[in-house]
Design a protein around this motif. Structure first.
Motif, mmCIF file in Angstrom:
data_model
loop_
_atom_site.group_PDB
_atom_site.id
_atom_site.type_symbol
_atom_site.label_atom_id
_atom_site.label_comp_id
_atom_site.label_asym_id
_atom_site.label_seq_id
_atom_site.Cartn_x
_atom_site.Cartn_y
_atom_site.Cartn_z
ATOM 1 N N HIS A 105 5.209 6.438 1.214
ATOM 2 C CA HIS A 105 6.204 6.564 1.359
ATOM 3 C C HIS A 105 6.508 7.613 1.012
ATOM 4 N N ALA A 106 5.939 8.419 0.003
ATOM 5 C CA ALA A 106 5.634 9.694 -0.924
ATOM 6 C C ALA A 106 5.714 10.796 0.960
ATOM 7 N N ALA A 107 5.248 10.277 1.813
ATOM 8 C CA ALA A 107 4.854 11.322 2.852
ATOM 9 C C ALA A 107 5.784 10.826 3.827
ATOM 10 N N ILE A 108 6.605 9.834 4.351
ATOM 11 C CA ILE A 108 7.342 9.037 4.253
ATOM 12 C C ILE A 108 8.585 10.207 3.877
ATOM 13 N N GLU A 109 8.737 9.660 2.484
ATOM 14 C CA GLU A 109 10.016 10.956 1.946
ATOM 15 C C GLU A 109 9.800 12.566 2.597
ATOM 16 N N ALA A 110 8.918 13.252 2.014
ATOM 17 C CA ALA A 110 8.599 14.399 2.448
ATOM 18 C C ALA A 110 9.459 14.819 3.586
ATOM 19 N N GLU A 111 8.990 14.180 4.893
ATOM 20 C CA GLU A 111 9.171 14.034 5.974
ATOM 21 C C GLU A 111 11.076 14.482 6.462
ATOM 22 N N MET A 123 13.820 8.962 13.941
ATOM 23 C CA MET A 123 13.188 7.961 13.688
ATOM 24 C C MET A 123 12.142 8.581 14.707
ATOM 25 N N GLY A 124 12.301 9.071 15.483
ATOM 26 C CA GLY A 124 10.916 9.387 16.440
ATOM 27 C C GLY A 124 10.816 10.941 16.382
ATOM 28 N N ARG A 125 11.403 11.856 15.847
ATOM 29 C CA ARG A 125 11.726 13.283 15.768
ATOM 30 C C ARG A 125 10.373 13.220 14.046
ATOM 31 N N LEU A 130 4.719 12.825 11.448
ATOM 32 C CA LEU A 130 4.383 12.102 10.402
ATOM 33 C C LEU A 130 2.733 11.966 11.360
ATOM 34 N N LYS A 131 2.775 11.752 12.318
ATOM 35 C CA LYS A 131 1.669 11.673 13.540
ATOM 36 C C LYS A 131 0.580 13.037 14.173
ATOM 37 N N ALA A 132 1.343 13.362 14.136
ATOM 38 C CA ALA A 132 0.919 15.230 13.802
ATOM 39 C C ALA A 132 -0.234 16.067 11.972
ATOM 40 N N ARG A 133 0.643 15.524 11.492
ATOM 41 C CA ARG A 133 0.570 15.377 10.139
ATOM 42 C C ARG A 133 -0.719 14.431 9.662
ATOM 43 N N TYR A 134 -0.295 13.136 9.933
ATOM 44 C CA TYR A 134 -1.173 12.387 9.118
ATOM 45 C C TYR A 134 -2.066 11.360 10.216
ATOM 46 N N THR A 135 -2.530 11.770 11.339
ATOM 47 C CA THR A 135 -2.967 10.499 12.079
ATOM 48 C C THR A 135 -4.552 10.469 11.613
ATOM 49 N N GLN A 137 -4.959 8.743 9.517
ATOM 50 C CA GLN A 137 -4.491 8.738 7.618
ATOM 51 C C GLN A 137 -3.134 7.341 7.303
ATOM 52 N N MET A 138 -2.943 7.356 8.214
ATOM 53 C CA MET A 138 -1.536 6.264 8.380
ATOM 54 C C MET A 138 -2.117 5.142 9.354
ATOM 55 N N ASP A 139 -2.068 4.069 9.109
ATOM 56 C CA ASP A 139 -1.598 2.721 10.739
ATOM 57 C C ASP A 139 -0.332 3.007 10.682
ATOM 58 N N PHE A 140 0.579 3.198 11.752
ATOM 59 C CA PHE A 140 1.213 3.903 12.844
ATOM 60 C C PHE A 140 2.635 2.609 13.095
ATOM 61 N N GLY A 141 1.875 1.202 13.295
ATOM 62 C CA GLY A 141 2.171 0.331 13.406
ATOM 63 C C GLY A 141 3.211 -0.311 11.664
ATOM 64 N N VAL A 142 2.415 -0.072 10.594
ATOM 65 C CA VAL A 142 2.664 -0.298 9.346
ATOM 66 C C VAL A 142 4.358 0.492 8.964
ATOM 67 N N VAL A 143 3.985 2.286 9.616
ATOM 68 C CA VAL A 143 4.684 2.826 9.023
ATOM 69 C C VAL A 143 5.993 3.411 9.737
ATOM 70 N N GLY A 144 5.724 2.758 10.770
ATOM 71 C CA GLY A 144 7.264 2.614 11.378
ATOM 72 C C GLY A 144 8.185 2.011 11.156
ATOM 73 N N PRO A 145 7.608 0.447 10.478
ATOM 74 C CA PRO A 145 9.401 -0.115 10.134
ATOM 75 C C PRO A 145 9.407 0.327 8.812
ATOM 76 N N MET A 146 8.464 0.572 8.070
ATOM 77 C CA MET A 146 9.286 1.616 7.119
ATOM 78 C C MET A 146 10.181 2.740 7.449
ATOM 79 N N VAL A 147 9.795 3.409 8.021
ATOM 80 C CA VAL A 147 10.538 4.962 7.977
ATOM 81 C C VAL A 147 12.285 3.884 9.063
ATOM 82 N N LYS A 148 12.082 3.687 10.299
ATOM 83 C CA LYS A 148 12.693 2.283 10.630
ATOM 84 C C LYS A 148 14.290 1.597 9.027
ATOM 85 N N ALA A 149 13.178 1.043 7.855
ATOM 86 C CA ALA A 149 13.659 0.799 6.909
ATOM 87 C C ALA A 149 14.475 1.908 6.124
ATOM 88 N N ARG A 150 13.899 2.795 5.852
ATOM 89 C CA ARG A 150 14.646 4.115 5.479
ATOM 90 C C ARG A 150 15.462 4.508 5.650
#
Length: 152
Positions: A105-111, A123-125, A130-135, A137-150
């Motif tokens: 969540h903190a990484a998403i907010e920072a980006e 969302m794409g940007r 996030l993929k460039a910085r956290y490859t 380290q994150m499950d992007f299948g889970v992170v995608g909906p988090m970014v979309k909700a935010r």
């Protein structure tokens, strides 16, 4: 030491120790990396895979084995479930530590703040950053909906 060199060294050590489970898993990783090397040469690129690319390959391997373990469990093949999960443990030993949910969540907010993202169209940007910085380290299948909700 690069990830490729570490894998090679550990493969040799597993051979000497006669650790068959670790050896077979390391051989699978090496084969997947060599396959990607060959496909790059076929595309006209003559370069070594980066550690990030090798990490992405191993992340896919973990997901494949987790899916296989679920399928074997549903089929009642518990010995195969154990083997798949043992392979996952070996592969995960080479992957970077996964971020916790609060760290994600903190990484998403920072980006989002760094990119000035304000709507779902950004969302794409955000995901690319996030993929460039956290490859690995994150499950992007889970992170995608988090970014979309935010961003909604």
């Amino acid at each position: 030491m690069s990830l490729r060199a570490r894998l090679s060294t550990d493969l040799k050590e597993a051979m000497k120790a006669k650790d068959t489970m670790r050896l077979s898993t390391l051989r699978l990783i090496s084969a997947a990396i060599k396959d990607r090397d060959i496909s790059l040469r076929g595309e006209g690129e003559d370069r070594e895979l980066t550690d990030a690319e090798i990490t992405a390959i191993m992340t896919r391997m973990v997901k494949q084995r987790q899916d296989s373990a679920r399928a074997y469990e549903e089929g009642g093949r518990l010995e195969l479930v154990e083997r798949e999960l043992a392979e996952v443990k070996v592969i995960e030993g080479y992957l970077p530590r996964q971020l916790t949910e609060s760290e994600a969540h903190a990484a998403i907010e920072a980006e989002i703040k760094a990119l000035g993202a304000s709507s779902i169209r950004d969302m794409g940007r955000v995901m690319n950053a996030l993929k460039a910085r956290y490859t690995g380290q994150m499950d992007f299948g889970v992170v995608g909906p988090m970014v979309k909700a935010r961003l909604s």
